[in-house]
Design a protein around this motif. Structure first.
Motif, PDB file in Angstrom:
ATOM      1  N   VAL A  93     -33.262 -13.851  -9.780  1.00 49.86           N
ATOM      2  CA  VAL A  93     -33.502 -14.415 -11.127  1.00 49.86           C
ATOM      3  C   VAL A  93     -32.608 -15.093 -11.871  1.00 49.86           C
ATOM      4  CG1 VAL A  93     -34.474 -14.128 -13.609  1.00 49.86           C
ATOM      5  CG2 VAL A  93     -35.470 -12.203 -11.908  1.00 49.86           C
ATOM      6  N   VAL A  94     -33.491 -17.091 -11.262  1.00 49.62           N
ATOM      7  CA  VAL A  94     -32.123 -17.953 -11.932  1.00 49.62           C
ATOM      8  C   VAL A  94     -32.603 -18.717 -13.301  1.00 49.62           C
ATOM      9  CG1 VAL A  94     -31.504 -17.487  -9.957  1.00 49.62           C
ATOM     10  CG2 VAL A  94     -33.557 -19.078  -9.961  1.00 49.62           C
ATOM     11  N   THR A  95     -32.066 -19.603 -13.310  1.00 51.46           N
ATOM     12  CA  THR A  95     -32.823 -19.827 -15.091  1.00 51.46           C
ATOM     13  C   THR A  95     -32.551 -21.876 -14.368  1.00 51.46           C
ATOM     14  OG1 THR A  95     -30.174 -20.530 -15.347  1.00 51.46           O
ATOM     15  CG2 THR A  95     -31.267 -18.960 -16.101  1.00 51.46           C
ATOM     16  N   ALA A  96     -32.919 -22.040 -12.650  1.00 48.81           N
ATOM     17  CA  ALA A  96     -32.846 -23.563 -12.355  1.00 48.81           C
ATOM     18  C   ALA A  96     -32.801 -23.472 -10.510  1.00 48.81           C
ATOM     19  CB  ALA A  96     -31.289 -24.224 -12.595  1.00 48.81           C
ATOM     20  N   CYS A  97     -33.755 -24.505 -10.223  1.00 46.99           N
ATOM     21  CA  CYS A  97     -34.483 -24.904  -9.445  1.00 46.99           C
ATOM     22  C   CYS A  97     -32.955 -24.975  -8.406  1.00 46.99           C
ATOM     23  CB  CYS A  97     -35.357 -24.866  -8.751  1.00 46.99           C
ATOM     24  SG  CYS A  97     -36.236 -24.011  -9.337  1.00 46.99           S
ATOM     25  N   GLN A  98     -32.882 -25.624  -7.538  1.00 47.25           N
ATOM     26  CA  GLN A  98     -32.084 -26.505  -6.034  1.00 47.25           C
ATOM     27  C   GLN A  98     -32.596 -26.508  -4.838  1.00 47.25           C
ATOM     28  OE1 GLN A  98     -28.287 -24.464  -6.036  1.00 47.25           O
ATOM     29  NE2 GLN A  98     -27.643 -24.858  -7.850  1.00 47.25           N
ATOM     30  N   ASP A  99     -32.499 -28.069  -4.242  1.00 51.54           N
ATOM     31  CA  ASP A  99     -32.973 -27.929  -3.196  1.00 51.54           C
ATOM     32  C   ASP A  99     -32.102 -27.463  -2.152  1.00 51.54           C
ATOM     33  OD1 ASP A  99     -34.980 -29.003  -0.695  1.00 51.54           O
ATOM     34  OD2 ASP A  99     -34.355 -30.775  -1.895  1.00 51.54           O
ATOM     35  N   ASP A 100     -31.791 -25.819  -2.342  1.00 49.24           N
ATOM     36  CA  ASP A 100     -31.379 -25.361  -1.188  1.00 49.24           C
ATOM     37  C   ASP A 100     -31.943 -23.931   0.440  1.00 49.24           C
ATOM     38  OD1 ASP A 100     -32.766 -23.566  -2.667  1.00 49.24           O
ATOM     39  OD2 ASP A 100     -30.835 -22.749  -4.111  1.00 49.24           O
ATOM     40  N   GLY A 101     -33.031 -24.443   0.345  1.00 52.96           N
ATOM     41  CA  GLY A 101     -33.933 -23.927   1.645  1.00 52.96           C
ATOM     42  C   GLY A 101     -34.581 -22.588   0.646  1.00 52.96           C
ATOM     43  N   ALA A 102     -34.264 -22.572  -0.836  1.00 50.24           N
ATOM     44  CA  ALA A 102     -34.757 -20.949  -1.038  1.00 50.24           C
ATOM     45  C   ALA A 102     -36.245 -21.155  -1.556  1.00 50.24           C
ATOM     46  CB  ALA A 102     -33.508 -20.280  -1.923  1.00 50.24           C
ATOM     47  N   VAL A 103     -36.590 -20.647  -1.557  1.00 49.44           N
ATOM     48  CA  VAL A 103     -38.152 -19.911  -2.150  1.00 49.44           C
ATOM     49  C   VAL A 103     -38.205 -20.211  -3.234  1.00 49.44           C
ATOM     50  CG1 VAL A 103     -40.667 -19.830  -1.848  1.00 49.44           C
ATOM     51  CG2 VAL A 103     -39.327 -19.711   0.810  1.00 49.44           C
ATOM     52  N   TYR A 104     -38.903 -20.683  -4.317  1.00 48.41           N
ATOM     53  CA  TYR A 104     -38.775 -19.947  -5.617  1.00 48.41           C
ATOM     54  C   TYR A 104     -40.351 -19.714  -6.333  1.00 48.41           C
ATOM     55  CZ  TYR A 104     -34.201 -21.449  -5.914  1.00 48.41           C
ATOM     56  OH  TYR A 104     -33.052 -22.614  -5.407  1.00 48.41           O
ATOM     57  N   LEU A 105     -40.135 -18.306  -7.067  1.00 54.25           N
ATOM     58  CA  LEU A 105     -41.572 -18.495  -8.036  1.00 54.25           C
ATOM     59  C   LEU A 105     -41.397 -19.105  -8.961  1.00 54.25           C
ATOM     60  CD1 LEU A 105     -44.379 -16.983  -7.501  1.00 54.25           C
ATOM     61  CD2 LEU A 105     -43.496 -15.118  -8.490  1.00 54.25           C
ATOM     62  N   GLY A 106     -42.826 -19.953  -9.730  1.00 51.96           N
ATOM     63  CA  GLY A 106     -42.200 -19.925 -11.288  1.00 51.96           C
ATOM     64  C   GLY A 106     -43.238 -21.284 -11.482  1.00 51.96           C
ATOM     65  N   PRO A 107     -42.610 -22.028 -13.059  1.00 52.28           N
ATOM     66  CA  PRO A 107     -41.226 -20.925 -13.241  1.00 52.28           C
ATOM     67  C   PRO A 107     -42.152 -20.013 -14.177  1.00 52.28           C
ATOM     68  CG  PRO A 107     -42.295 -23.499 -14.448  1.00 52.28           C
ATOM     69  CD  PRO A 107     -42.987 -23.467 -12.989  1.00 52.28           C
ATOM     70  N   LEU A 108     -41.592 -19.069 -15.094  1.00 53.24           N
ATOM     71  CA  LEU A 108     -41.605 -18.112 -15.645  1.00 53.24           C
ATOM     72  C   LEU A 108     -40.922 -18.649 -17.499  1.00 53.24           C
ATOM     73  CD1 LEU A 108     -41.379 -16.381 -12.799  1.00 53.24           C
ATOM     74  CD2 LEU A 108     -42.240 -15.003 -13.861  1.00 53.24           C
ATOM     75  N   SER A 109     -41.958 -18.259 -18.292  1.00 52.57           N
ATOM     76  CA  SER A 109     -41.847 -18.019 -19.787  1.00 52.57           C
ATOM     77  C   SER A 109     -40.087 -17.456 -19.835  1.00 52.57           C
ATOM     78  CB  SER A 109     -42.462 -17.561 -20.641  1.00 52.57           C
ATOM     79  OG  SER A 109     -42.701 -16.378 -20.355  1.00 52.57           O
ATOM     80  N   SER A 110     -40.041 -16.544 -19.237  1.00 52.37           N
ATOM     81  CA  SER A 110     -38.530 -15.656 -19.901  1.00 52.37           C
ATOM     82  C   SER A 110     -38.132 -15.319 -18.992  1.00 52.37           C
ATOM     83  CB  SER A 110     -38.629 -14.795 -21.380  1.00 52.37           C
ATOM     84  OG  SER A 110     -40.537 -13.688 -20.655  1.00 52.37           O
ATOM     85  N   ARG A 111     -36.825 -14.117 -19.099  1.00 54.01           N
ATOM     86  CA  ARG A 111     -36.229 -13.319 -18.159  1.00 54.01           C
ATOM     87  C   ARG A 111     -36.952 -12.495 -17.645  1.00 54.01           C
ATOM     88  NH1 ARG A 111     -31.763 -13.419 -15.103  1.00 54.01           N
ATOM     89  NH2 ARG A 111     -31.067 -11.729 -14.307  1.00 54.01           N
ATOM     90  N   ARG A 112     -37.224 -11.188 -18.787  1.00 51.25           N
ATOM     91  CA  ARG A 112     -38.350 -10.248 -18.287  1.00 51.25           C
ATOM     92  C   ARG A 112     -39.642 -10.029 -18.151  1.00 51.25           C
ATOM     93  NH1 ARG A 112     -42.702  -7.770 -20.790  1.00 51.25           N
ATOM     94  NH2 ARG A 112     -43.023  -9.945 -22.604  1.00 51.25           N
ATOM     95  N   GLN A 113     -40.362 -11.442 -17.632  1.00 48.12           N
ATOM     96  CA  GLN A 113     -41.165 -12.357 -17.283  1.00 48.12           C
ATOM     97  C   GLN A 113     -41.169 -11.803 -15.674  1.00 48.12           C
ATOM     98  OE1 GLN A 113     -45.036 -12.245 -17.990  1.00 48.12           O
ATOM     99  NE2 GLN A 113     -43.813 -10.814 -19.658  1.00 48.12           N
ATOM    100  N   ALA A 114     -40.177 -12.738 -15.193  1.00 51.71           N
ATOM    101  CA  ALA A 114     -38.994 -12.671 -14.623  1.00 51.71           C
ATOM    102  C   ALA A 114     -39.171 -11.764 -13.530  1.00 51.71           C
ATOM    103  CB  ALA A 114     -38.450 -13.122 -13.905  1.00 51.71           C
ATOM    104  N   GLU A 115     -38.441 -10.790 -14.450  1.00 53.99           N
ATOM    105  CA  GLU A 115     -37.984  -9.429 -13.859  1.00 53.99           C
ATOM    106  C   GLU A 115     -38.849  -8.564 -13.483  1.00 53.99           C
ATOM    107  OE1 GLU A 115     -35.384  -8.389 -16.958  1.00 53.99           O
ATOM    108  OE2 GLU A 115     -33.614  -8.970 -16.098  1.00 53.99           O
ATOM    109  N   GLU A 116     -40.044  -8.478 -14.393  1.00 51.25           N
ATOM    110  CA  GLU A 116     -41.417  -7.255 -13.468  1.00 51.25           C
ATOM    111  C   GLU A 116     -41.916  -8.400 -12.720  1.00 51.25           C
ATOM    112  OE1 GLU A 116     -43.815  -8.039 -16.871  1.00 51.25           O
ATOM    113  OE2 GLU A 116     -42.769  -6.133 -18.478  1.00 51.25           O
ATOM    114  N   ALA A 117     -42.147 -10.262 -12.093  1.00 51.67           N
ATOM    115  CA  ALA A 117     -42.982 -10.324 -11.552  1.00 51.67           C
ATOM    116  C   ALA A 117     -42.402  -9.758 -10.121  1.00 51.67           C
ATOM    117  CB  ALA A 117     -42.614 -11.924 -11.319  1.00 51.67           C
ATOM    118  N   ARG A 118     -40.399 -10.015 -10.323  1.00 53.56           N
ATOM    119  CA  ARG A 118     -39.481  -9.521  -9.144  1.00 53.56           C
ATOM    120  C   ARG A 118     -40.271  -8.036  -9.117  1.00 53.56           C
ATOM    121  NH1 ARG A 118     -33.668  -9.334  -9.686  1.00 53.56           N
ATOM    122  NH2 ARG A 118     -33.706  -8.494 -11.018  1.00 53.56           N
ATOM    123  N   ALA A 119     -40.464  -6.986  -9.740  1.00 54.81           N
ATOM    124  CA  ALA A 119     -40.670  -5.584  -9.624  1.00 54.81           C
ATOM    125  C   ALA A 119     -42.346  -4.959  -8.859  1.00 54.81           C
ATOM    126  CB  ALA A 119     -40.769  -4.417 -10.866  1.00 54.81           C
TER     127      ALA A 119
END
Length: 600
Positions: free
Chosen positions: A332-358
């Protein structure tokens, strides 16, 4: 007998004794009903009442209390249970709102309703009356938040939250997000505020209502700032003497909106404070409402005005990142970078991101440790293992049980899910929900459903934004109120130009001129509004701006004029699950809720 008072001098008006009616209704003789509600959410449109608490007082004495739990007719979100302590088991046998409402209305009949942040509580009560055929009585209403903002200064209380005011006035009962306790605390706050009103010459209810709605002297003194503003759509900026931007807003009528800041209808404490500092208002006229909305977002991001709440945390959005390493993991991160990784989002909060990860971890056995694994570290035996391998939730690459090639299969599945095919996550979650529901473990099943919902919402939002960002150019037209058309040129998700087409005018010259003057937007460019980089979806705009554009495009009557690119979402993406989300969180009858139907 001689008069105790000498006659008035010649030409002076004779004195007239006032009547009792002129004095108004004394506050000491009023009967107040202080009410507080607990609900399943923030809006009557998609939430319901779970508890009502009320206290009837007159002259400082408590005359009676009203308190009951209410069956909301649907599930109670876990975060609401954590906040209030009200569980679904507690409201299982509670009466429904249609049974409670008549009793409450009779309890409050003929009284003045008082609530802390009254629009919230009164809004739910009015909606319940409308839904069940009860006419809303013409209750006079007092909002203790408005009173506190008028009576108390910033040097006394930092904010007007109920807990803060209860401490300040030394309330006997401290608020705890339960309705009756909060109502009792509000009673003490009300009495404390009424005690302060005497210094302002307020002794009657009529004076109290006028006092709460009257503009401050500072507001009246600054009314000239609205002079000369156009009655057109656009953005307005309040600036201080040094030119610092204090506040940014938008409106369809700049003159009318800015004038409202200098009237009694503006009761927000921080906004009144801002008006006292402001020395000028700078208007920016826009061609359409969409342009005004987008410009507001960009100006808030650029200036970060201290009186715009959203500018305090402009980077609050969270992202779920599939890291680019030998053994990728979900972070779970707070910013995207052009680093070759794959991102899902944006999500409204860290809690939502952690639930999506689970939810994603339920479908794919990715490692859940936070260490950065390398082959050298594994061969040296320095990587720390965990219990997930023994539970079958991880292949234990840290202990050398899984080769990079074997692990790459799971990473590839996770990448495919994030990029468009959400079926594995949905299938895994549904199996678990069905098993938990069959075992009558409904709260755990609801938690699993919430995880899946967080993932679906994030995936759907990301896929919508990615689809728009891939379009090199999109030109659309929307019907205007005057019979003409609003035009928009969107490039890589960014509003590049906006204009209008007069009624009965030939459209092509206007469209061509707008395209020719539109901003050049390169794919992957980011801006201060929190843009999504090429590594995520290739956008040239911020997520909020693209959401504005998508809402505008989804309005009735919008026509696509030109499209350079493929504006599509994945066939097996999350967009197709919107109906499932609506059904999963729709209110149902109590027997349906108790049998687990909301989880389907």
């Amino acid at each position: 007998m001689r008069s105790a008072h000498p006659p008035p001098p010649d030409g002076a008006p004779a004195g007239v004794q006032g009547t009792l009616d002129d004095l108004g209704t004394p506050l000491a003789g009023l009967t107040f009903v202080v009410v507080d509600l607990e609900t399943t959410g923030g809006s009557p449109a998609d939430a319901a009442i779970t508890e009502i608490g009320a206290v009837k007082v007159r002259g400082g004495a408590v005359l009676g209390e009203f308190a009951t739990l209410v069956d909301p007719g649907g599930p109670i979100p876990p975060f609401i249970t954590a906040l209030t302590g009200i569980t679904e088991q507690m409201v299982y046998a509670a009466p429904r709102i249609e049974a409670v409402l008549p009793a409450f209305l009779e309890f409050a009949r003929g009284c003045v309703l008082v609530a802390h942040n009254a629009p919230f509580d009164i809004g739910f009560l009015k909606a319940a009356c409308a839904a069940h055929g009860h006419p809303w009585p013409a209750f006079p209403v007092v909002d203790t938040v408005d009173l506190a903002r008028r009576v108390l200064g910033k040097d006394e209380v930092p904010n007007c939250k109920l807990q803060t005011l209860a401490r300040f006035f030394r309330a006997e009962v401290q608020p705890n997000h339960r309705a009756l306790a909060d109502a009792r605390a509000t009673v003490d706050v009300l009495h404390g505020l009424i005690g302060r009103l005497g210094a302002f010459g307020v002794t009657s209810f009529e004076e109290l209502r006028g006092f709460a709605k009257a503009p401050t002297p500072e507001q009246r003194r600054k009314r000239h700032l609205a002079d000369g503003l156009p009655g057109a759509p656009g953005v307005y900026l309040f600036e201080d003497a040094a030119g610092e931007v204090l506040y940014v807003g938008k409106s369809g009528d700049l003159r009318a909106r800015v004038r409202s800041y200098f009237t009694g209808s503006e009761t927000r404490g921080r906004v009144r404070e801002m008006v006292g500092i402001a020395e000028r208002v700078r208007p920016i006229v826009c061609a359409t409402g969409l342009e005004a909305e987008v410009r507001e977002l960009r100006l808030i991001a650029a200036h970060k005005p201290r009186y715009n709440r959203r500018s305090k945390f402009p980077e609050r959005a969270s992202w779920l990142k599939l890291t680019d390493e030998a053994f990728p993991r979900l972070s779970v991160v707070t910013a995207c970078q052009d680093d070759g990784a794959v991102y899902l989002g944006p999500l409204s909060s860290r809690r939502q991101a952690e639930e999506a990860r689970a939810a994603l971890h339920e479908a794919v056995p990715l490692r859940q440790c936070t260490q950065r694994l390398t082959l050298k570290l594994i061969e040296a035996g320095k990587a720390a293992g965990c219990a997930l391998a023994e539970l079958g939730r991880c292949g234990a690459p840290c202990e050398g049980r899984q080769t990079p090639e074997e692990y790459a299969v799971h990473a590839g599945t996770a990448r495919a899910i994030i990029e468009g095919d959400v079926r594995p996550v949905v299938a895994a979650a549904q199996v678990r929900i069905d098993r938990l529901a069959a075992e009558l473990r409904y709260e755990e099943a609801a938690a699993q459903r919430d995880r899946l919902a967080a993932f679906v919402r994030a995936a759907a939002r990301g896929q919508r934004l990615a689809a728009l960002a891939r379009c090199a150019q999109l030109v659309a037209a929307r019907p205007a109120f005057d019979g003409g058309w609003e035009l928009a040129v969107v490039r890589h998700g960014r509003l590049a130009a906006a204009g209008t087409l007069p009624p009965r005018a030939a459209p092509r010259p206007y469209v061509d001129a707008l395209i020719a003057t539109a901003e050049t937007v390169l794919p992957g460019r980011t801006d201060a509004a929190g843009g999504i980089p090429a590594g995520a979806v290739g956008a040239g705009a911020g997520a909020e701006e693209m959401e504005c554009v998508l809402r505008w495009l989804a309005a009735p009557g919008v026509r696509l004029v030109e499209l350079d690119g493929d504006w599509t979402c994945p066939a097996h993406g999350a967009e197709g699950l919107r109906r499932w989300l609506d059904n999963a969180y729709a209110p149902v009858e109590p027997e349906g809720r108790r049998s687990g139907r909301p989880l389907r």
